[in-house]
Design a protein around this motif. Structure first.
Motif, PDB file in Angstrom:
ATOM      1  N   PHE A 162      -3.404  -7.619  -1.034  1.00  0.00           N
ATOM      2  CA  PHE A 162      -4.916  -8.628  -1.831  1.00  0.00           C
ATOM      3  C   PHE A 162      -6.202  -7.782  -1.708  1.00  0.00           C
ATOM      4  O   PHE A 162      -6.702  -8.245  -1.729  1.00  0.00           O
ATOM      5  N   LEU A 163      -6.131  -6.663   0.030  1.00  0.00           N
ATOM      6  CA  LEU A 163      -7.288  -5.819   0.211  1.00  0.00           C
ATOM      7  C   LEU A 163      -7.754  -5.471  -1.214  1.00  0.00           C
ATOM      8  O   LEU A 163      -8.729  -5.048  -1.343  1.00  0.00           O
TER       9      LEU A 163
ATOM     10  N   ARG B 234      -6.194  -5.420  -4.812  1.00  0.00           N
ATOM     11  CA  ARG B 234      -6.698  -6.637  -5.717  1.00  0.00           C
ATOM     12  C   ARG B 234      -8.193  -6.673  -4.912  1.00  0.00           C
ATOM     13  O   ARG B 234      -9.315  -6.460  -6.163  1.00  0.00           O
ATOM     14  N   ALA B 235      -9.183  -6.715  -3.727  1.00  0.00           N
ATOM     15  CA  ALA B 235     -10.227  -7.267  -3.808  1.00  0.00           C
ATOM     16  C   ALA B 235     -11.108  -5.986  -4.112  1.00  0.00           C
ATOM     17  O   ALA B 235     -12.568  -6.479  -4.870  1.00  0.00           O
ATOM     18  N   GLU B 236     -10.536  -4.826  -3.848  1.00  0.00           N
ATOM     19  CA  GLU B 236     -11.603  -3.996  -3.542  1.00  0.00           C
ATOM     20  C   GLU B 236     -11.531  -3.316  -5.375  1.00  0.00           C
ATOM     21  O   GLU B 236     -12.642  -3.551  -5.742  1.00  0.00           O
ATOM     22  N   VAL B 237     -10.732  -3.748  -6.338  1.00  0.00           N
ATOM     23  CA  VAL B 237     -10.304  -3.536  -7.920  1.00  0.00           C
ATOM     24  C   VAL B 237     -11.466  -4.318  -8.393  1.00  0.00           C
ATOM     25  O   VAL B 237     -12.227  -4.488  -9.303  1.00  0.00           O
ATOM     26  N   VAL B 238     -11.296  -5.488  -7.488  1.00  0.00           N
ATOM     27  CA  VAL B 238     -12.107  -7.222  -8.605  1.00  0.00           C
ATOM     28  C   VAL B 238     -13.626  -6.888  -8.124  1.00  0.00           C
ATOM     29  O   VAL B 238     -14.672  -7.203  -8.800  1.00  0.00           O
TER      30      VAL B 238
ATOM     31  N   ASP C 128      -5.262   1.551 -12.163  1.00  0.00           N
ATOM     32  CA  ASP C 128      -4.339   2.630 -12.671  1.00  0.00           C
ATOM     33  C   ASP C 128      -4.483   3.164 -11.295  1.00  0.00           C
ATOM     34  O   ASP C 128      -2.985   3.252 -10.286  1.00  0.00           O
ATOM     35  N   SER C 129      -5.422   3.811 -10.255  1.00  0.00           N
ATOM     36  CA  SER C 129      -4.768   4.274  -9.169  1.00  0.00           C
ATOM     37  C   SER C 129      -4.404   3.579  -8.089  1.00  0.00           C
ATOM     38  O   SER C 129      -3.959   3.853  -6.629  1.00  0.00           O
ATOM     39  N   SER C 130      -4.853   1.354  -8.425  1.00  0.00           N
ATOM     40  CA  SER C 130      -4.869   1.204  -7.393  1.00  0.00           C
ATOM     41  C   SER C 130      -3.392   1.198  -7.097  1.00  0.00           C
ATOM     42  O   SER C 130      -2.573   0.938  -6.013  1.00  0.00           O
TER      43      SER C 130
END
Length: 562
Positions: free
Chosen positions: A46-47, A49-53, A297-299
């Motif tokens: 979730f962290l 995903r939050a960075e991607v968002v 992709d990096s995430s």
């Protein structure tokens, strides 16, 4: 075991510790660590995903800012181009005014202005202005229109008009006006505007004060030197006319120039800039999409690496714990085997002790019975015939003494049972104390029993209780600072309290185990055995500095229904 050395059917057999006794490290670690790793993985997911968002939001905000910046830049560029166009044409109008002034002012305009100023505009200005919403004729405007016709009728107007047309022919100047210092239109290339009053016009006021003023307008129809034109963009400038050789303003020119082609070019450039900005915005959005894909992709790759690392770490820890579990199981199995050997040795020892006590009681009892019978006959014979050297009374006394000892041994031997049963605790403790009185280690020690009164029956395993009492009593004699060899006293008290039967053993070895350090390891092992025995009977044992205390649950008699 029973007296024949066979196990009793209901004997208390210790359970296998491997089944439920020792700590199941593998099971608890697997569950706890798996839950912890899953929680960490979910949190990391979730962290990330939050960075991607967050990155996506930042990109969109930057894109919006770039779009606004481009739009603002295009608007400012258009405004700057229009301002530059007005400034350039105003400068041209100033130059043109000077040229016209040099060519026509002295010869044509100044004499005509002097003649026109002789006509007073005060009567027209004294008339009230018409209301903005009025539909009828405006007397003031009609008056100034008549003033204009009068001016056009003055001598020199035709020559001035011809020279103005000749001067402005084939130029970008569409109209020219001349105002006197009263604000009255003395001349206009559009004759219908001659005589108009511009005294309240801001552009005229600025020019009279010495500062040119310009503005850009769009006209659907416009009367120019070349005729009426349509849909044209014009720049009009109020230019002060200065007296030659000084800064004194002597009149005002209003010049209209056509800038339609220039504005068309500005619009085309603005359109090109807008198209370029749109193309840049599209390129930026494509780059943002590509960057978002790369970040995603990096995430995903980061999450894959972290997941693999966590899985590897979990596998390594699981392997270590598995080895530890094997070690624990091996130690537990070794401990179980040691306990089984200890149980077996204890049973064999106690069985041998009970057998020996029974055999001693039997072997000593038969001769004692024979001696007692012969002593009785001797006493009878002495009473009939007399015998001074016979001592039958002493023989009987000693046989009774030996019989008492064998009875004590028999009572102790009779307590060799390994099944739970109700017992009289005072009787059992007394039997153990009597039996230990034969031990040479207790010869110099006084064993004292303080029996509680009216104690309830106690459900115990007699063999276990005997072993516990013997171990604790022997521990007191083995302590160097204890009563052993010094004529000390060991007091055993029985009492009831809190639904339990308490057995407290107090001796002069009050520092146990602190003073008896050389026996500490052996005594701790013995005390562990004592604790297990008492726990198997549902009780507990405590070891204080001054005493041992055994607490066993009392047997509560059932209440009969009336």
């Amino acid at each position: 075991m029973d007296r024949r050395g066979k196990p009793s059917p209901d004997a208390a057999v210790p359970q296998k510790r491997g089944a439920t006794g020792h700590f199941r490290l593998m099971r608890y670690f697997t569950l706890a660590s798996l839950a912890a790793f899953v929680i960490v993985g979910v949190v990391l997911y979730f962290l990330q995903r939050a960075e991607v968002v967050f990155f996506s939001q930042v990109q969109h905000e930057q894109g919006d800012f770039f779009a606004r910046a481009q739009t603002d830049l295009a608007a400012r560029q258009d405004q700057a181009a229009r301002a530059s166009l007005i400034s350039l044409h105003e400068a041209g109008h100033v130059t043109l005014t000077r040229v016209v002034s040099n060519v026509l002012w002295e010869s044509h305009i100044a004499p005509f202005v002097a003649r026109a100023q002789a006509i007073s505009a005060a009567p027209c200005r004294s008339l009230p202005a018409a209301d903005p919403g009025a539909t009828g004729p405006d007397p003031r405007r009609a008056c100034f229109a008549e003033l204009g016709r009068t001016i056009m009728g003055l001598p020199g107007f035709a020559e001035l008009d011809a020279e103005a047309y000749a001067t402005m022919r084939s130029s970008s100047v569409f109209k020219i006006k001349v105002f006197d210092l009263r604000g009255v239109t003395i001349y206009s290339s559009e004759h219908a505007q001659i005589g108009e009053d511009k005294a309240d016009n801001r552009g005229w006021k600025s020019a009279v004060a010495g500062t040119p003023a310009s503005e850009m307008t769009h006209r659907e129809r416009f009367s120019a030197f070349e005729g009426v034109v349509e849909n044209r963009d014009l720049i009009s400038s109020y230019i002060p006319v200065r007296e030659r050789g000084s800064d004194r303003v002597i009149g005002v020119f209003e010049i209209y120039s056509d800038v339609t082609s220039f504005l068309e070019r500005i619009r085309n450039v603005s359109l090109e800039v807008g198209e370029l900005a749109s193309a840049n915005q599209d390129a930026l959005e494509n780059a943002m999409t590509e960057n978002q894909r790369k970040v995603s992709d990096s995430s995903d790759f980061f999450l894959f690496i972290v997941s693999g690392t966590l899985a590897g770490l979990y596998a390594v820890l699981l392997g270590i714990v598995r080895i530890g579990q094997r070690i624990i199981d091996s130690q537990a199995d070794a401990q179980e085997r040691a306990m089984e050997r200890e149980e077996r040795w204890h049973h064999e020892k106690m069985a041998a002790l009970a057998t020996m006590a029974a055999n001693v009681s039997h072997e000593v009892g038969n001769p004692l019975a024979t001696i007692s019978m012969l002593a009785q006959e001797m006493q009878l014979h002495k009473s009939r015939r007399g015998c001074d050297v016979c001592q039958p009374a002493q023989i009987l006394e000693q046989t009774r003494r030996i019989a008492g000892m064998t009875r004590q041994i028999s009572e102790f031997a009779a307590a060799r049972r390994e099944s739970r049963e109700l017992v009289d605790i005072n009787q059992m403790v007394k039997a153990v104390l009597d039996f230990l009185g034969f031990d040479r280690r207790f010869r110099a020690i006084r064993l004292e029993l303080k029996a509680g009164e009216e104690l309830p029956a106690l459900s115990v395993i007699p063999d276990y209780l005997n072993e516990v009492l013997m171990n604790l009593l022997q521990a007191c004699t083995e302590c160097p600072s204890g009563p052993g060899g010094k004529g000390g006293v060991i007091v055993v008290e029985t009492m009831a309290g809190g639904g339990e039967i308490l057995i407290r053993i107090t001796s002069e070895c009050k520092a146990y185990p602190g003073v008896c350090r050389e026996h500490a390891r052996f005594e701790d092992s013995r005390f562990d055995v004592v604790r297990r025995r008492v726990r198997s009977m549902g009780g507990r044992v405590t070891r204080e500095r001054a005493y041992y205390e055994i607490a066993l649950p009392a047997e509560v008699p059932p209440v009969s229904a009336s």
